[in-house]
Write a protein that holds these residues in place. Structure first.
Motif, mmCIF file in Angstrom:
data_model
loop_
_atom_site.group_PDB
_atom_site.id
_atom_site.type_symbol
_atom_site.label_atom_id
_atom_site.label_comp_id
_atom_site.label_asym_id
_atom_site.label_seq_id
_atom_site.Cartn_x
_atom_site.Cartn_y
_atom_site.Cartn_z
ATOM 1 N N ARG A 152 58.861 0.166 -55.505
ATOM 2 C CA ARG A 152 57.653 0.867 -55.903
ATOM 3 C C ARG A 152 57.977 2.338 -55.687
ATOM 4 O O ARG A 152 57.633 2.932 -54.678
ATOM 5 C CB ARG A 152 56.460 0.425 -55.047
ATOM 6 C CG ARG A 152 56.078 -1.013 -55.254
ATOM 7 C CD ARG A 152 55.509 -1.253 -56.656
ATOM 8 N NE ARG A 152 55.154 -2.653 -56.847
ATOM 9 C CZ ARG A 152 55.973 -3.545 -57.390
ATOM 10 N NH1 ARG A 152 57.181 -3.185 -57.763
ATOM 11 N NH2 ARG A 152 55.587 -4.797 -57.556
ATOM 12 N N ARG A 153 58.640 2.935 -56.654
ATOM 13 C CA ARG A 153 59.388 4.156 -56.419
ATOM 14 C C ARG A 153 58.528 5.407 -56.220
ATOM 15 O O ARG A 153 58.976 6.375 -55.651
ATOM 16 C CB ARG A 153 60.351 4.404 -57.593
ATOM 17 C CG ARG A 153 61.350 3.308 -57.791
ATOM 18 C CD ARG A 153 62.338 3.646 -58.897
ATOM 19 N NE ARG A 153 61.716 4.040 -60.141
ATOM 20 C CZ ARG A 153 61.213 3.198 -61.034
ATOM 21 N NH1 ARG A 153 61.221 1.919 -60.782
ATOM 22 N NH2 ARG A 153 60.682 3.630 -62.159
ATOM 23 N N ASP A 154 57.279 5.409 -56.701
ATOM 24 C CA ASP A 154 56.573 6.671 -56.811
ATOM 25 C C ASP A 154 55.710 7.059 -55.612
ATOM 26 O O ASP A 154 55.757 8.210 -55.164
ATOM 27 C CB ASP A 154 55.717 6.665 -58.077
ATOM 28 C CG ASP A 154 56.579 6.703 -59.320
ATOM 29 O OD1 ASP A 154 57.274 5.702 -59.568
ATOM 30 O OD2 ASP A 154 56.582 7.725 -60.016
ATOM 31 N N GLU A 155 54.920 6.148 -55.081
ATOM 32 C CA GLU A 155 53.922 6.530 -54.083
ATOM 33 C C GLU A 155 54.497 7.283 -52.885
ATOM 34 O O GLU A 155 53.978 8.350 -52.523
ATOM 35 C CB GLU A 155 53.129 5.297 -53.612
ATOM 36 C CG GLU A 155 52.151 4.758 -54.643
ATOM 37 C CD GLU A 155 52.819 3.809 -55.629
ATOM 38 O OE1 GLU A 155 54.057 3.675 -55.604
ATOM 39 O OE2 GLU A 155 52.080 3.207 -56.430
ATOM 40 N N PRO A 156 55.560 6.788 -52.236
ATOM 41 C CA PRO A 156 56.051 7.511 -51.053
ATOM 42 C C PRO A 156 56.546 8.914 -51.358
ATOM 43 O O PRO A 156 56.246 9.859 -50.606
ATOM 44 C CB PRO A 156 57.203 6.622 -50.551
ATOM 45 C CG PRO A 156 56.916 5.270 -51.120
ATOM 46 C CD PRO A 156 56.287 5.529 -52.444
ATOM 47 N N ILE A 157 57.267 9.077 -52.462
ATOM 48 C CA ILE A 157 57.821 10.406 -52.730
ATOM 49 C C ILE A 157 56.764 11.356 -53.266
ATOM 50 O O ILE A 157 56.825 12.566 -53.035
ATOM 51 C CB ILE A 157 59.035 10.328 -53.677
ATOM 52 C CG1 ILE A 157 59.825 11.645 -53.621
ATOM 53 C CG2 ILE A 157 58.635 9.995 -55.099
ATOM 54 C CD1 ILE A 157 61.205 11.556 -54.214
ATOM 55 N N VAL A 158 55.750 10.833 -53.965
ATOM 56 C CA VAL A 158 54.653 11.703 -54.410
ATOM 57 C C VAL A 158 53.893 12.234 -53.197
ATOM 58 O O VAL A 158 53.435 13.387 -53.191
ATOM 59 C CB VAL A 158 53.725 10.964 -55.390
ATOM 60 C CG1 VAL A 158 52.454 11.773 -55.641
ATOM 61 C CG2 VAL A 158 54.442 10.721 -56.720
ATOM 62 N N GLU A 159 53.779 11.419 -52.161
ATOM 63 C CA GLU A 159 53.170 11.903 -50.915
ATOM 64 C C GLU A 159 53.982 13.068 -50.347
ATOM 65 O O GLU A 159 53.416 14.043 -49.826
ATOM 66 C CB GLU A 159 53.087 10.770 -49.897
ATOM 67 C CG GLU A 159 52.086 9.686 -50.256
ATOM 68 C CD GLU A 159 52.104 8.536 -49.279
ATOM 69 O OE1 GLU A 159 52.862 8.615 -48.284
ATOM 70 O OE2 GLU A 159 51.372 7.547 -49.493
#
Length: 217
Positions: A152-159
């Motif tokens: 789930r590539r997006d949520e952690p790095i968008v944070e």
């Protein structure tokens, strides 16, 4: 399914089916995969396959592990410690598209197909069947293969983008939702036979990707 609790015989049967699917995929392509064809190569009847796999897409996940391994290995090498979160976010998609746009059916099945939610579970099960393959990877690759955030590539790095001032807090959730779906759309076009090179398709995606990030500031 707890692989460790299976008998040696049942593990071997699973391996036969996975290797048969992998062989057929390599020789004739993923679209040539069929329950009957795989079962014939494995030396079992079609009904036996359903004792171990939900359906053809589930088995295809197992057979696609070499493609996932190559992607993760490249991603591990491309992500450098000095990079900002914005640079890393871009590299994640650049690396994904490099592999996915060249094998669109396989990557669409892995990340967006009907059984894609089971990919983290399949990874664990696969390496329980083929532990020697996991040992061959560098520690950083092993970590990425076995951690959940990669899928789930997006949520952690968008944070991180929000924390580092690249994205406004109110835009984090829309960005996390839109970018993966945008990438899925471009990948789906290739699955459906759009006559465009992987490089051009990536350029088209990145142009919109960069626009969204600029808008989210």
């Amino acid at each position: 399914m707890d692989i460790d609790k299976l008998s040696i015989k049942k593990k071997r049967v699973m391996i036969y089916f996975i290797e048969a699917a992998r062989r057929l995929m390599a020789s004739e392509g993923v679209r040539a995969l069929s329950i009957r064809g795989i079962a014939e190569i494995a030396g079992y009847n079609s009904a036996t396959l359903y004792n171990y796999f939900d359906d053809l897409q589930h088995l295809t996940l197992f057979a696609s592990m070499s493609y996932l391994r190559d992607y993760v290995s490249a991603l591990s090498g491309n992500l450098k410690p000095p990079m900002s979160s914005l640079q890393r976010y871009r590299v994640i998609y650049e690396t994904f598209d490099h592999f996915a746009f060249r094998s669109p059916e396989i990557f669409y099945n892995m990340f967006f197909g009907r059984q894609s939610a089971k990919l983290p579970e399949v990874v664990v099960q696969y390496y329980a069947l083929f532990p020697e393959e996991l040992k061959e990877h560098f520690p950083s690759v092993r970590k990425m293969l076995t951690q959940g955030d990669m899928y789930r590539r997006d949520e952690p790095i968008v944070e991180e983008l929000v924390r580092d001032g690249f994205v406004r807090p109110e835009n984090a959730s829309p960005l996390s939702a839109v970018v993966p779906r945008l990438n899925q759309t471009y990948l789906h076009e290739l699955v459906n036979g759009k006559d465009i090179s992987p490089e051009e398709q990536h350029r088209r995606f990145i142009a919109v990707f960069d626009y969204l990030l600029e808008t989210a500031k």
